[in-house]
Design a protein around this motif. Structure first.
Motif, PDB file in Angstrom:
ATOM      1  N   SER A  11       0.953  -1.149   0.074  1.00  0.00           N
ATOM      2  CA  SER A  11      -0.022   0.065  -0.140  1.00  0.00           C
ATOM      3  C   SER A  11       0.723   1.170   0.019  1.00  0.00           C
ATOM      4  CB  SER A  11      -0.933  -0.058   1.281  1.00  0.00           C
ATOM      5  OG  SER A  11      -0.025   0.372   2.318  1.00  0.00           O
ATOM      6  N   GLU A  12       0.382   2.433  -0.390  1.00  0.00           N
ATOM      7  CA  GLU A  12       1.374   3.601  -0.150  1.00  0.00           C
ATOM      8  C   GLU A  12       1.558   3.765   0.895  1.00  0.00           C
ATOM      9  OE1 GLU A  12       0.951   8.260  -1.574  1.00  0.00           O
ATOM     10  OE2 GLU A  12      -0.909   6.892  -1.959  1.00  0.00           O
ATOM     11  N   SER A  13       0.902   3.869   2.028  1.00  0.00           N
ATOM     12  CA  SER A  13       1.680   3.770   3.440  1.00  0.00           C
ATOM     13  C   SER A  13       2.704   3.031   3.681  1.00  0.00           C
ATOM     14  CB  SER A  13       0.322   3.944   4.401  1.00  0.00           C
ATOM     15  OG  SER A  13       0.035   2.756   4.846  1.00  0.00           O
ATOM     16  N   GLU A  14       2.596   1.812   3.378  1.00  0.00           N
ATOM     17  CA  GLU A  14       3.636   0.482   3.504  1.00  0.00           C
ATOM     18  C   GLU A  14       5.051   1.074   3.038  1.00  0.00           C
ATOM     19  OE1 GLU A  14       1.082  -3.445   4.374  1.00  0.00           O
ATOM     20  OE2 GLU A  14       1.298  -2.582   2.240  1.00  0.00           O
ATOM     21  N   ILE A  18       8.591   2.391   4.295  1.00  0.00           N
ATOM     22  CA  ILE A  18       9.831   1.674   3.972  1.00  0.00           C
ATOM     23  C   ILE A  18      10.884   2.757   3.208  1.00  0.00           C
ATOM     24  CG2 ILE A  18      11.013   0.005   2.649  1.00  0.00           C
ATOM     25  CD1 ILE A  18       8.408  -1.805   3.032  1.00  0.00           C
ATOM     26  N   PHE A  19      10.386   3.649   2.482  1.00  0.00           N
ATOM     27  CA  PHE A  19      11.227   4.453   1.676  1.00  0.00           C
ATOM     28  C   PHE A  19      11.246   5.856   1.649  1.00  0.00           C
ATOM     29  CE2 PHE A  19      10.425   0.404  -0.820  1.00  0.00           C
ATOM     30  CZ  PHE A  19      11.791  -0.015  -1.372  1.00  0.00           C
ATOM     31  N   GLY A  20      10.279   6.217   2.606  1.00  0.00           N
ATOM     32  CA  GLY A  20      10.023   7.656   3.003  1.00  0.00           C
ATOM     33  C   GLY A  20      11.248   8.405   3.300  1.00  0.00           C
ATOM     34  N   PHE A  34       5.692   5.880  -5.493  1.00  0.00           N
ATOM     35  CA  PHE A  34       4.905   4.941  -5.596  1.00  0.00           C
ATOM     36  C   PHE A  34       3.798   5.291  -6.546  1.00  0.00           C
ATOM     37  CE2 PHE A  34       0.306   3.686  -4.130  1.00  0.00           C
ATOM     38  CZ  PHE A  34       0.677   2.400  -3.660  1.00  0.00           C
ATOM     39  N   ARG A  35       3.311   6.241  -7.130  1.00  0.00           N
ATOM     40  CA  ARG A  35       2.364   6.478  -8.199  1.00  0.00           C
ATOM     41  C   ARG A  35       3.115   6.201  -9.504  1.00  0.00           C
ATOM     42  NH1 ARG A  35       2.456  11.012  -4.964  1.00  0.00           N
ATOM     43  NH2 ARG A  35       0.445  11.239  -3.762  1.00  0.00           N
TER      44      ARG A  35
END
Length: 166
Positions: A11-14, A18-20, A34-35
């Protein structure tokens, strides 16, 4: 291959959790990446994230620069920054070294309006101080390009660490 399947199903939040922090406190890059799913492979993910960074405006780049910690003296660090600075022994500076880092950080930020950024992985505090002393002599354009390159190098190290640990 198994990880790529998992990566593309996050999901976007997952994904952002991880990568934020690949680009210091700039999780919007992970949101944009993500998009761009699905990712063909790890290299595709890395290329997409670095392209987002490389193609942002100078204003956004400056914002990213200013989210980076001041070397050796910053107290609030991300997990990545803390591990990287500890690996470079910046947590073991003498009083004189700390004073020099403090003075260089102030002088550098006054001159360039962003903190000194260097990929510390594989370097020690002496290498970093030498680099700091040299780079503070640069003109703004040269240093902006160098800092931008260093941010990308830091992000690549972080991406590789994430990808190699999954």
């Amino acid at each position: 291959m198994k990880f790529m399947k998992k990566l593309n199903s996050l999901s976007e939040s997952e994904f952002v959790s991880i990568f934020g922090s690949v680009f210091e406190k700039s999780d919007w890059i992970a949101n944009e990446a993500f998009r761009l799913k699905p990712f063909k492979n790890e290299e595709d993910l890395v290329n997409k994230m670095t392209n987002i960074y490389e193609n942002c405006s100078d204003e956004k780049i400056l914002k990213i620069f200013n989210l980076h910690p001041k070397l050796a003296i910053e107290k609030k660090l991300t997990n990545f920054s803390s591990k990287e600075q500890t690996g470079a022994e910046l947590d073991k500076c003498t009083k004189d070294e700390l004073l020099e880092f403090e003075n260089l950080n102030l002088e550098y930020e006054k001159k360039f309006k962003f903190p000194f950024i260097i990929s510390v992985k594989g370097k020690n505090k002496n290498n970093i101080l030498i680099n700091f002393r040299e780079r503070i002599q640069n003109d703004y354009t040269t240093e902006f390009v160098e800092a931008k390159s260093q941010v990308k190098m830091i992000a690549l190290f972080r991406l590789n660490e994430i990808l190699n640990n999954n």
